[in-house]
Design a protein around this motif. Structure first.
Motif: not given
Length: 218
Positions: A140-144
């Motif tokens: 999720p951090g990567f996508v954000a």
């Protein structure tokens, strides 16, 4: 010349403009519930009936969403964003990618001409977070961070209409990104875009942005 008394219609317009200001300032963020009618009426200096009409108008435009028994929520920050989101839901993915290509490539070119030190600092920080998220397996951090990179490139173009148009694509963009497998993180392509923007090279920025999007499509 004395001012004419405010008419009911102009009071509704006044309330709408007050709500728009709260939306555009970010005080009313997308997804949050707005204050109840009595509180809004007091804050805007109008009647509850006027507030009700203003909310109804903004809901019709897709900016607000009235949920019976629950309250009224912010659906979009601007009417343009609401319109873009409605259109995105109606078109083929190929058409969406073409629009994204048109906005991002032009934005990268403009960003190379107009970026500030603050813009570059944001892009550097986002790329650092993207890299760290990938290293620790934070999907999720990567996508954000990936989404924020593209948003930051468009913001660095300093064209408010481009920013508003792109905002309407962000939700779909976020939903389309998956944490990479293997070496498919496209870090080199993202860094090439950042480098061209930093170097102030509009032609290179457009070219590497187009190349990055071509990789995304594939």
């Amino acid at each position: 010349m004395p001012l004419a008394p405010a008419t009911p219609a102009s009071l509704v317009d006044q309330a709408i403009e007050g709500m728009r200001a709260l939306l555009e300032s970010g005080e009313w963020a997308v997804g949050t519930r707005i204050p109840p009618e009595p509180q809004l009426a007091s804050a805007l200096g109008v009647s509850r009936n006027t507030v009700r009409e203003a909310v109804r108008a903004l809901a019709h435009l897709g900016v607000l969403q009235v949920r019976r028994g629950d309250g009224t929520y912010v659906a979009a920050a601007t009417e343009m964003q609401a319109l873009m989101r409605r259109q995105v839901d109606r078109v083929e993915i190929e058409h969406l990618l073409e629009v994204r290509h048109a906005i991002e490539v032009r934005a990268a070119s403009l960003a190379a001409e107009r970026r500030t030190d603050a813009d570059l600092a944001v892009l550097d920080e986002v790329m650092d977070r993207r890299r760290i998220a990938l290293a620790i397996g934070d999907g999720p951090g990567f996508v954000a961070a990936d989404v924020e990179f593209h948003v930051a490139v468009v913001a660095a173009a300093h064209n408010p209409l481009l920013v508003e148009l792109y905002d309407g694509l962000v939700d779909t963009l976020r939903a389309s990104i998956e944490p990479p497998a293997g070496d498919g993180d496209l870090e080199a392509e993202h860094l090439a875009v950042l480098r061209a923007i930093r170097d102030g090279d509009p032609a290179a920025a457009a070219a590497v942005s187009a190349e990055l999007l071509d990789h995304v499509v594939r």
